[in-house]
Design a protein around this motif. Structure first.
Motif, mmCIF file in Angstrom:
data_model
loop_
_atom_site.group_PDB
_atom_site.id
_atom_site.type_symbol
_atom_site.label_atom_id
_atom_site.label_comp_id
_atom_site.label_asym_id
_atom_site.label_seq_id
_atom_site.Cartn_x
_atom_site.Cartn_y
_atom_site.Cartn_z
ATOM 1 N N MET A 54 0.848 -1.198 0.000
ATOM 2 C CA MET A 54 0.000 0.000 0.000
ATOM 3 C C MET A 54 0.884 1.250 0.000
ATOM 4 O O MET A 54 0.602 2.213 -0.725
ATOM 5 C CB MET A 54 -0.891 -0.035 1.245
ATOM 6 C CG MET A 54 -1.960 1.013 1.292
ATOM 7 S SD MET A 54 -2.990 1.011 -0.161
ATOM 8 C CE MET A 54 -4.064 -0.332 0.206
ATOM 9 N N ALA A 55 1.940 1.189 0.793
ATOM 10 C CA ALA A 55 2.873 2.322 0.834
ATOM 11 C C ALA A 55 3.483 2.536 -0.544
ATOM 12 O O ALA A 55 3.701 3.667 -0.980
ATOM 13 C CB ALA A 55 3.976 2.068 1.856
ATOM 14 N N TRP A 56 3.712 1.433 -1.251
ATOM 15 C CA TRP A 56 4.309 1.536 -2.573
ATOM 16 C C TRP A 56 3.325 2.140 -3.563
ATOM 17 O O TRP A 56 3.687 2.965 -4.398
ATOM 18 C CB TRP A 56 4.793 0.150 -3.028
ATOM 19 C CG TRP A 56 5.593 0.237 -4.275
ATOM 20 C CD1 TRP A 56 5.218 -0.199 -5.509
ATOM 21 C CD2 TRP A 56 6.875 0.838 -4.428
ATOM 22 N NE1 TRP A 56 6.185 0.084 -6.415
ATOM 23 C CE2 TRP A 56 7.217 0.714 -5.785
ATOM 24 C CE3 TRP A 56 7.760 1.464 -3.548
ATOM 25 C CZ2 TRP A 56 8.410 1.197 -6.286
ATOM 26 C CZ3 TRP A 56 8.943 1.943 -4.052
ATOM 27 C CH2 TRP A 56 9.270 1.815 -5.406
ATOM 28 N N ILE A 57 2.052 1.736 -3.450
ATOM 29 C CA ILE A 57 1.033 2.268 -4.370
ATOM 30 C C ILE A 57 0.798 3.761 -4.119
ATOM 31 O O ILE A 57 0.629 4.540 -5.039
ATOM 32 C CB ILE A 57 -0.298 1.488 -4.197
ATOM 33 C CG1 ILE A 57 -0.101 0.037 -4.638
ATOM 34 C CG2 ILE A 57 -1.425 2.129 -5.004
ATOM 35 C CD1 ILE A 57 -1.265 -0.853 -4.302
ATOM 36 N N LEU A 58 0.810 4.128 -2.828
ATOM 37 C CA LEU A 58 0.502 5.525 -2.472
ATOM 38 C C LEU A 58 1.696 6.464 -2.649
ATOM 39 O O LEU A 58 1.590 7.649 -2.387
ATOM 40 C CB LEU A 58 0.029 5.616 -1.025
ATOM 41 C CG LEU A 58 -1.340 5.044 -0.698
ATOM 42 C CD1 LEU A 58 -1.625 5.214 0.775
ATOM 43 C CD2 LEU A 58 -2.418 5.747 -1.505
ATOM 44 N N ARG A 59 2.875 5.931 -3.015
ATOM 45 C CA ARG A 59 4.061 6.778 -3.073
ATOM 46 C C ARG A 59 3.880 7.863 -4.134
ATOM 47 O O ARG A 59 3.084 7.658 -5.046
ATOM 48 C CB ARG A 59 5.304 5.923 -3.346
ATOM 49 C CG ARG A 59 5.545 5.606 -4.817
ATOM 50 C CD ARG A 59 6.443 4.439 -4.991
ATOM 51 N NE ARG A 59 6.821 4.293 -6.374
ATOM 52 C CZ ARG A 59 6.044 3.802 -7.314
ATOM 53 N NH1 ARG A 59 4.822 3.415 -7.021
ATOM 54 N NH2 ARG A 59 6.458 3.701 -8.558
ATOM 55 N N PRO A 60 4.561 8.961 -4.191
ATOM 56 C CA PRO A 60 5.656 9.361 -3.303
ATOM 57 C C PRO A 60 5.212 9.944 -1.961
ATOM 58 O O PRO A 60 4.294 10.744 -1.917
ATOM 59 C CB PRO A 60 6.354 10.446 -4.118
ATOM 60 C CG PRO A 60 5.271 11.068 -4.916
ATOM 61 C CD PRO A 60 4.296 9.977 -5.212
ATOM 62 N N PHE A 61 5.883 9.530 -0.878
ATOM 63 C CA PHE A 61 5.643 10.115 0.434
ATOM 64 C C PHE A 61 6.665 11.218 0.717
ATOM 65 O O PHE A 61 6.358 12.204 1.345
ATOM 66 C CB PHE A 61 5.801 9.046 1.522
ATOM 67 C CG PHE A 61 4.586 8.179 1.665
ATOM 68 C CD1 PHE A 61 3.578 8.529 2.530
ATOM 69 C CD2 PHE A 61 4.452 7.031 0.927
ATOM 70 C CE1 PHE A 61 2.456 7.741 2.673
ATOM 71 C CE2 PHE A 61 3.341 6.225 1.055
ATOM 72 C CZ PHE A 61 2.340 6.583 1.926
ATOM 73 N N ILE A 62 7.896 10.968 0.286
ATOM 74 C CA ILE A 62 8.963 11.928 0.603
ATOM 75 C C ILE A 62 9.170 12.867 -0.584
ATOM 76 O O ILE A 62 9.325 14.060 -0.412
ATOM 77 C CB ILE A 62 10.263 11.183 0.953
ATOM 78 C CG1 ILE A 62 9.996 10.233 2.124
ATOM 79 C CG2 ILE A 62 11.363 12.159 1.309
ATOM 80 C CD1 ILE A 62 11.136 9.304 2.435
ATOM 81 N N GLY A 63 9.130 12.315 -1.786
ATOM 82 C CA GLY A 63 9.280 13.137 -2.990
ATOM 83 C C GLY A 63 10.725 13.259 -3.417
ATOM 84 O O GLY A 63 11.478 13.983 -2.779
ATOM 85 N N ALA A 64 11.112 12.538 -4.465
ATOM 86 C CA ALA A 64 12.497 12.624 -4.947
ATOM 87 C C ALA A 64 12.768 14.040 -5.412
ATOM 88 O O ALA A 64 11.956 14.625 -6.120
ATOM 89 C CB ALA A 64 12.716 11.655 -6.096
ATOM 90 N N PRO A 65 13.891 14.628 -4.969
ATOM 91 C CA PRO A 65 14.154 16.027 -5.325
ATOM 92 C C PRO A 65 14.320 16.252 -6.829
ATOM 93 O O PRO A 65 14.078 17.349 -7.313
ATOM 94 C CB PRO A 65 15.441 16.359 -4.578
ATOM 95 C CG PRO A 65 15.948 15.108 -3.999
ATOM 96 C CD PRO A 65 14.926 14.057 -4.114
ATOM 97 N N SER A 66 14.703 15.186 -7.545
ATOM 98 C CA SER A 66 14.951 15.367 -8.980
ATOM 99 C C SER A 66 13.678 15.263 -9.816
ATOM 100 O O SER A 66 13.684 15.556 -11.000
ATOM 101 C CB SER A 66 15.953 14.314 -9.442
ATOM 102 O OG SER A 66 15.443 13.043 -9.135
ATOM 103 N N ARG A 67 12.578 14.809 -9.189
ATOM 104 C CA ARG A 67 11.365 14.595 -9.987
ATOM 105 C C ARG A 67 10.279 15.579 -9.594
ATOM 106 O O ARG A 67 10.196 15.980 -8.430
ATOM 107 C CB ARG A 67 10.877 13.155 -9.803
ATOM 108 C CG ARG A 67 11.871 12.158 -10.374
ATOM 109 C CD ARG A 67 11.623 10.772 -9.884
ATOM 110 N NE ARG A 67 10.558 10.103 -10.641
ATOM 111 C CZ ARG A 67 10.304 8.804 -10.513
ATOM 112 N NH1 ARG A 67 11.003 8.055 -9.691
ATOM 113 N NH2 ARG A 67 9.337 8.256 -11.198
#
Lengths: 224, 253
Positions: B215-228
């Motif tokens: 579920m955590a994987w489906i709901l990602r991003p939680f932190i947010g990659a700085p490059s994206r």
């Protein structure tokens, strides 16, 4: 004044007088005042490396303000999780005593650190390199934190006698405190201040992670 | 509102789950109240986790912060929603005496423990988020924090289940002894619980953890990659374990 020193002495000796203390709000206020006082004084000594006159005076003031900030912020960042873990372990009734032990240890740590202050100043006067100054401070912090751990164990003795779980939680506290403290110490640099540069409260490049830097250093060393 | 927080407090202290308190085979807390408390705690942790987006290159990312604040409570509640029916059915099949509402309360209480630990570690995570540029370090720190709180929450669940069953098996003789022994919510009990019930719960714990991770994987991003750039959800790609492994590799090289 006499009372003040007697109190400090009893903290260092972990004497039984302290057990009679009532944990009211004035108790906590006093404890934080003691922590602030001793760390302010040692911070000021730390900042004397490049001299005390003119612009360098600012570094002295900055260091004096930053050291209390380091200790109190680390304490307050680690406290919530420690409180919840104590509650979950069924030790909530002892928490006021736990708090008192932690605060006494903080005061103790700062007194130990302050006892290094004259030595630090003499060291500064007798060496000429910045890295030697940093090294001596590392030594002082290491000795102070190791001695403080012994002190903490003494304050915790009654609690551990009452319930063995306190011993495990004590280790958790030391880990949490060190984990946060190391990073906060890194962010709050410079405490000593490189000579021949103008004093600054924060370094521009300070906002990064201490653990990552250590990992990178190890990696570089291994890759050689 | 105050009553709900007191419920959570009594769960954490263990006073809600003493053998005497579990007399009716039920935990004396309000599931609805705990739901609200869990949501608030989850949102608080989400806020701490989202602090990473504040110092992103090219300006603070408030959207990511908002998204994480919403997503963390969603993660737990959706996982519970998905795994609850199967637990209830198998629990009834093996003849456990737990009814649907007591089962729900038990699960809510254990989520309460998980989220209390999680949010208490929130300030530390927020501090590290604010002063760390390494994305992989933040991922691993968050995975660690989630694992610690999940572990404590699920141990609470197993312990409480054990106590509930003890009451059902041997009601009165050892009650006083038990009372003295079980001071904390996580203190172990000596008497083994019914094998089948235990197996069902153990299997469920594994399913719950796996569903939670997915579920955590489906709901990602939680932190947010700085490059994206910010998106509410990402495309389906890779999986949770591979991503964690990649982060470990990236951090150590």
């Amino acid at each position: 004044m006499k009372n003040f020193f007697r109190k400090m002495d009893s903290i260092l000796r972990c004497s039984s007088e302290l057990k009679k203390e009532k944990f009211s709000s004035s108790f906590y206020l006093h404890m934080f005042a003691y922590i602030f006082l001793w760390s302010f004084l040692y911070g000021a000594c730390m900042g004397t490396y490049g001299g005390v006159w003119g612009e360098r005076g600012w570094q002295l003031l900055f260091s004096a303000c930053k050291l209390p900030l380091l200790f109190t912020l680390t304490f307050f960042l680690s406290l919530p999780s420690y409180f919840i873990l104590n509650t979950l372990a069924g030790l909530r009734e002892d928490f006021s005593q736990v708090m008192a032990s932690l605060l006494y240890t903080q005061v103790g740590l700062n007194i130990i650190l302050f006892s290094f202050a004259p030595l630090t100043v003499v060291w500064y006067l007798s060496v000429n390199s910045y890295s030697a100054a940093v090294l001596f401070n590392c030594f002082a912090f290491a000795v102070a934190s190791l001695s403080a751990q012994i002190l903490l164990k003494k304050f915790y003795q009654d609690l551990i006698f009452k319930d063995r779980k306190h011993l495990i939680l004590l280790r958790v506290w030391i880990f949490l405190y060190a984990f946060v403290g190391i990073q906060l110490g890194w962010v709050l640099r410079p405490f000593i201040g490189t000579p021949n540069t103008s004093p600054q409260f924060f370094r521009e490049e300070a906002w990064n992670n201490a653990y990552i830097i250590v990992l990178e250093l190890i990696w570089k060393f291994l890759a050689k | 509102m105050k009553k709900w927080w007191q419920d959570l407090d009594s769960v954490l202290r263990g006073s809600a789950t003493t053998p005497a308190g579990l007399e009716n085979g039920d935990i004396p807390v309000s599931a609805r109240g705990l739901l609200v408390v869990i949501t608030i705690l989850g949102m608080f942790y989400g806020l701490c986790m989202g602090c990473y987006g504040l110092l992103k290159v090219g300006g603070p990312n408030y959207w990511q912060m908002l998204a994480t604040t919403i997503k963390v409570p969603m993660l737990f509640l959706l996982t519970l929603f998905i795994t609850f029916p199967s637990l209830y059915v198998f629990n009834a099949l093996v003849g456990s005496r737990l009814h649907a509402h007591s089962l729900l309360r038990l699960l809510m209480a254990s989520l309460g423990v998980t989220l209390a630990v999680l949010s208490s570690l929130g300030p530390i995570v927020a501090f590290f988020s604010a002063c760390t540029t390494s994305y992989h370090f933040m991922i691993l720190l968050n995975v660690l924090v989630f694992s610690i709180s999940g572990f404590l929450g699920l141990s609470f669940l197993l312990q409480t289940l054990q106590r509930l069953t003890i009451y059902n098996v041997a009601p009165s003789a050892t009650e006083d002894e038990n009372e003295a022994k079980f001071k904390g919510a996580l203190d172990p009990t000596l008497r083994p619980i019914h094998f089948r019930v235990k197996t069902v719960f153990r299997c469920w714990l594994v399913v719950f953890s796996l569903v939670g991770m997915q579920m955590a994987w489906i709901l990602r991003p939680f932190i947010g990659a700085p490059s994206r750039p910010f998106t509410w959800f990402r495309d389906r790609e890779s999986n949770f374990f591979e991503a964690v492994f990649q982060s470990i590799l990236a951090l150590f090289s």
